[in-house]
Design an enzyme around this catalytic site. Structure first.
Site, PDB file in Angstrom:
ATOM      1  N   LYS A 124       0.862  -1.194   0.000  1.00 48.20           N
ATOM      2  CA  LYS A 124       0.000   0.000   0.000  1.00 48.20           C
ATOM      3  C   LYS A 124       0.886   1.228   0.000  1.00 48.20           C
ATOM      4  O   LYS A 124       2.018   1.176   0.485  1.00 48.20           O
ATOM      5  CB  LYS A 124      -0.871   0.030   1.267  1.00 48.20           C
ATOM      6  CG  LYS A 124      -2.132   0.857   1.111  1.00 48.20           C
ATOM      7  CD  LYS A 124      -3.270   0.017   0.575  1.00 48.20           C
ATOM      8  CE  LYS A 124      -4.467   0.836   0.177  1.00 48.20           C
ATOM      9  NZ  LYS A 124      -5.606  -0.044  -0.151  1.00 48.20           N
ATOM     10  N   ASP A 164      -7.143   4.086  -4.454  1.00 50.29           N
ATOM     11  CA  ASP A 164      -7.771   3.944  -3.132  1.00 50.29           C
ATOM     12  C   ASP A 164      -8.387   5.315  -2.852  1.00 50.29           C
ATOM     13  O   ASP A 164      -8.648   6.063  -3.805  1.00 50.29           O
ATOM     14  CB  ASP A 164      -6.721   3.547  -2.071  1.00 50.29           C
ATOM     15  CG  ASP A 164      -7.360   3.073  -0.760  1.00 50.29           C
ATOM     16  OD1 ASP A 164      -7.823   1.928  -0.706  1.00 50.29           O
ATOM     17  OD2 ASP A 164      -7.439   3.867   0.204  1.00 50.29           O
TER      18      ASP A 164
HETATM   19  P1  NDP Z   1     -13.002   7.519  -2.860  1.00 49.66           P
HETATM   20  O1  NDP Z   1     -11.953   8.543  -2.607  1.00 49.66           O
HETATM   21  O2  NDP Z   1     -13.504   7.305  -4.232  1.00 49.66           O
HETATM   22  O3  NDP Z   1     -14.263   7.786  -1.922  1.00 49.66           O
HETATM   23  C1  NDP Z   1     -14.138   7.868  -0.558  1.00 49.66           C
HETATM   24  C2  NDP Z   1     -15.463   8.289   0.046  1.00 49.66           C
HETATM   25  O4  NDP Z   1     -15.379   8.194   1.459  1.00 49.66           O
HETATM   26  C3  NDP Z   1     -15.796   9.723  -0.259  1.00 49.66           C
HETATM   27  O5  NDP Z   1     -17.183   9.871  -0.270  1.00 49.66           O
HETATM   28  C4  NDP Z   1     -15.170  10.454   0.923  1.00 49.66           C
HETATM   29  O6  NDP Z   1     -15.751  11.707   1.191  1.00 49.66           O
HETATM   30  C5  NDP Z   1     -15.452   9.480   2.041  1.00 49.66           C
HETATM   31  N1  NDP Z   1     -14.406   9.601   3.075  1.00 49.66           N
HETATM   32  C6  NDP Z   1     -13.080   9.469   2.900  1.00 49.66           C
HETATM   33  N2  NDP Z   1     -12.430   9.664   4.053  1.00 49.66           N
HETATM   34  C7  NDP Z   1     -13.380   9.911   4.963  1.00 49.66           C
HETATM   35  C8  NDP Z   1     -13.336  10.193   6.335  1.00 49.66           C
HETATM   36  N3  NDP Z   1     -12.168  10.252   7.001  1.00 49.66           N
HETATM   37  N4  NDP Z   1     -14.517  10.379   6.980  1.00 49.66           N
HETATM   38  C9  NDP Z   1     -15.698  10.323   6.300  1.00 49.66           C
HETATM   39  N5  NDP Z   1     -15.798  10.071   4.989  1.00 49.66           N
HETATM   40  C10 NDP Z   1     -14.654   9.864   4.340  1.00 49.66           C
HETATM   41  O7  NDP Z   1     -12.401   6.144  -2.263  1.00 49.66           O
HETATM   42  P2  NDP Z   1     -12.897   4.651  -2.528  1.00 49.66           P
HETATM   43  O8  NDP Z   1     -14.349   4.604  -2.771  1.00 49.66           O
HETATM   44  O9  NDP Z   1     -11.974   4.058  -3.515  1.00 49.66           O
HETATM   45  O10 NDP Z   1     -12.547   3.958  -1.122  1.00 49.66           O
HETATM   46  C11 NDP Z   1     -13.503   3.857  -0.070  1.00 49.66           C
HETATM   47  C12 NDP Z   1     -13.073   2.750   0.878  1.00 49.66           C
HETATM   48  O11 NDP Z   1     -13.016   1.507   0.169  1.00 49.66           O
HETATM   49  C13 NDP Z   1     -11.686   2.909   1.506  1.00 49.66           C
HETATM   50  O12 NDP Z   1     -11.696   2.351   2.806  1.00 49.66           O
HETATM   51  C14 NDP Z   1     -10.786   2.070   0.603  1.00 49.66           C
HETATM   52  O13 NDP Z   1      -9.609   1.651   1.272  1.00 49.66           O
HETATM   53  C15 NDP Z   1     -11.731   0.904   0.322  1.00 49.66           C
HETATM   54  N6  NDP Z   1     -11.447   0.106  -0.868  1.00 49.66           N
HETATM   55  C16 NDP Z   1     -11.290   0.684  -2.101  1.00 49.66           C
HETATM   56  C17 NDP Z   1     -11.065  -0.107  -3.209  1.00 49.66           C
HETATM   57  C18 NDP Z   1     -10.972   0.454  -4.584  1.00 49.66           C
HETATM   58  O14 NDP Z   1     -10.833  -0.328  -5.518  1.00 49.66           O
HETATM   59  N7  NDP Z   1     -11.053   1.750  -4.784  1.00 49.66           N
HETATM   60  C19 NDP Z   1     -10.917  -1.560  -3.086  1.00 49.66           C
HETATM   61  C20 NDP Z   1     -11.176  -2.082  -1.762  1.00 49.66           C
HETATM   62  C21 NDP Z   1     -11.403  -1.247  -0.706  1.00 49.66           C
HETATM   63  P3  NDP Z   1     -15.112  13.064   0.574  1.00 49.66           P
HETATM   64  O15 NDP Z   1     -15.594  13.129  -0.835  1.00 49.66           O
HETATM   65  O16 NDP Z   1     -15.648  14.134   1.453  1.00 49.66           O
HETATM   66  O17 NDP Z   1     -13.623  12.927   0.693  1.00 49.66           O
HETATM   67  O1  2IT Z   2      -7.977  -1.826  -0.730  1.00 50.91           O
HETATM   68  C1  2IT Z   2      -7.911  -2.311  -1.879  1.00 50.91           C
HETATM   69  O2  2IT Z   2      -8.060  -3.506  -2.086  1.00 50.91           O
HETATM   70  C2  2IT Z   2      -7.680  -1.384  -2.993  1.00 50.91           C
HETATM   71  N1  2IT Z   2      -7.625  -0.175  -2.780  1.00 50.91           N
HETATM   72  C3  2IT Z   2      -7.477  -1.919  -4.377  1.00 50.91           C
HETATM   73  C4  2IT Z   2      -6.071  -2.396  -4.570  1.00 50.91           C
HETATM   74  C5  2IT Z   2      -5.707  -2.797  -5.974  1.00 50.91           C
HETATM   75  O3  2IT Z   2      -4.510  -3.073  -6.164  1.00 50.91           O
HETATM   76  O4  2IT Z   2      -6.557  -2.874  -6.852  1.00 50.91           O
END
Ligand code: NDP
Ligand code: 2IT
Length: 444
Positions: A124, A164
């Site tokens: 990461k 992420d």
């Molecule tokens: P994005 O940046 O696309 O979206 C994040 C969302 O969460 C936004 O709505 C953001 O609000 C909100 N957010 C972020 N930080 C906080 C906080 N501290 N408190 C409240 N709301 C918060 O990220 P992702 O959708 O990609 O990721 C969301 C989660 O999913 C994370 O935990 C990530 O690690 C996990 N994840 C992501 C994957 C991926 O493929 N992208 C895969 C597996 C897990 P705002 O717009 O105000 O910042």
């Molecule tokens: O938390 C996760 O699994 C991710 N943000 C995606 C990682 C990846 O390599 O696709």
């Protein structure tokens, strides 16, 4: 060293890293039994080697903002474990990023990637750079500066980053462009790339869709139909958006979404048209979820999370520790029957205890959100073969992987009374594969 002693030592050696301690504690608490069945693990000091990252890069990132001011941020990449394959995991840009958060994420990623059945190790990275309020040009300059430092440590067979929080298709594109310029190769070192330059179909959808596929498997164990169920989703980014998209097609009713400022509650449900509005608002205009409430005349609650709203199913998809013990008790009191985690570690240990005590369906992120990295793995395969699969092919493979992860959880997590402890199942299955791979490759 005994599994229980490792956590104490880690806390002493790496103080002030609460998220890292939390993630390690959750895993060690569930694998102790299988660990003790393998005395050779202890002899090889396997747990300690598995908990401490192989290496950590940290560097200064210098960039110039639109006013011409020279700015600095910290950049990091944690290469946690590569026993199963190249280090693989996302990059997070958020003001809260620090070593504790990245170490927890890299640790979790190692077990998650092991569960996917694909050959990927865990890693990461990220920066305390906040994309909020930054112009497109600033984002590009920051991404280029970040990669100027990181490029020499990554590669298609060594370490493959992706997105992420704060890193989506736009940022991956800018980072990959700079990477190629410096590394002079076109082998696909990033995943989550644009479709025109090696990205996989369904990668943007994968985490959200995968979480719903996992949820369907869980509901099936109790003969519960998703159709008509009321779902509370948090977040409004990549994971939340495609979770909601799939839930709508499955006939569920999504009543909440949120961002870091607050949440919206739409009692009629977010339909496809409203979701299109959210996607445009968030992905193009980079607006706030509050604007949804203004447009559709629904409730907006500033500075709060959606868990107080009545729902059958909760799908936290924003960030770590967003459901605490009190939230969990409110969800349960309101009749919540399943929690499936799109985010990484969104439930605190106290919340998990509440869910498991109540014996509701509860899936930890490393199982439920593994669809994202799974399709990243499929993107790597397509890049290596220099071809691309259709949406249907990728989606089918994603469904198979999520079903397989569910099966592994059932196999290793079913308790004598029949309750499936998905935390235990995912941790034991993920751990055993990494442990065996490490043992076979010698003391390194
Ligand atoms: P994005 O940046 O696309 O979206 C994040 C969302 O969460 C936004 O709505 C953001 O609000 C909100 N957010 C972020 N930080 C906080 C906080 N501290 N408190 C409240 N709301 C918060 O990220 P992702 O959708 O990609 O990721 C969301 C989660 O999913 C994370 O935990 C990530 O690690 C996990 N994840 C992501 C994957 C991926 O493929 N992208 C895969 C597996 C897990 P705002 O717009 O105000 O910042
Ligand atoms: O938390 C996760 O699994 C991710 N943000 C995606 C990682 C990846 O390599 O696709």
């Amino acid at each position: 060293m005994k599994a229980s002693e490792v956590l104490c030592t880690l806390k002493q050696r790496f103080p002030n890293e609460p998220e890292y301690h939390q993630a390690v504690s959750e895993v060690l608490g569930t694998i102790e039994e299988v660990y003790n069945e393998h005395p050779e693990f202890e002899k090889a000091n396997l747990i300690e080697r598995l908990c401490i990252p192989d290496r950590i890069f940290s560097f200064r990132v210098t960039w110039v903002d639109d006013k011409g001011q020279v700015r600095t941020n910290m950049g990091y990449r944690i290469q946690h474990n590569n026993a199963i394959g190249p280090y693989k995991g996302g990059i997070r840009f958020h003001s809260s990023v620090n070593l504790s958060i990245l170490k927890f994420l890299a640790f979790e990623q190692t077990f998650k990637n092991s569960l996917t059945t694909l050959p990927m190790g865990g890693g990461k990275g990220g920066s305390d750079f906040s994309p909020r309020g930054k112009s497109n040009a600033e984002i590009m300059r920051f991404c280029q500066a970040f990669i100027m430092e990181l490029w020499r440590h990554i590669g298609p067979d060594t370490d493959v980053p992706a997105g992420d929080i704060g890193v989506g298709g736009r940022e991956v594109g800018y980072m990959y462009g700079m990477y190629k310029k410096l590394a002079r190769e076109n082998t696909g070192t990033f995943t989550g790339k644009g479709l025109e330059f090696g990205g996989s179909l369904i990668r943007p959808e994968a985490t959200g869709y995968g979480n719903v596929y996992f949820l369907l498997q869980m509901l099936k164990t109790r003969n519960i139909d998703l159709k008509g169920k009321i779902v509370a989703v948090s977040g409004s980014g990549n994971v939340a958006q495609y979770t909601v998209e799939k839930l709508i097609t499955m006939g569920a009713k999504v009543v909440t979404m949120s961002d870091s400022d607050g949440y919206i509650y739409d009692p009629d449900g977010i339909d496809s048209e409203k979701l299109d509005y959210i996607m445009e608002l968030k992905n193009l205009h980079r607006g706030r979820i509050r604007e949804y409430a203004e447009k559709y005349g629904v409730k907006y609650v500033a500075g709060a999370r959606p868990w107080g709203e009545k729902c059958d199913i909760a799908m936290p998809s924003a960030t770590q520790n967003e459901i605490n013990g009190d939230d969990a008790r409110v969800l349960l009191a309101n009749g919540c029957l399943a929690v499936s985690e799109g985010a990484n570690m969104p439930s605190t240990p106290e919340a998990i205890e509440e869910f498991q005590k109540a014996k509701i369906l509860y899936a930890p992120g490393k199982a439920a959100n593994a669809g994202g990295v799974s399709v990243s793995g499929l993107e790597m395969t397509q890049n290596a073969q220099k071809l691309s699969w259709t949406s249907e092919e990728v989606d089918q493979k994603l469904q198979n992987i999520m079903e397989n992860i569910h099966e592994q959880c059932v196999k290793y997590g079913t308790q004598p009374d029949g309750y499936i402890n998905y935390v235990k199942g995912a941790n034991v299955a993920g751990f055993m594969k990494v442990a065996k791979a490490m043992m076979a490759q010698g003391i390194l």
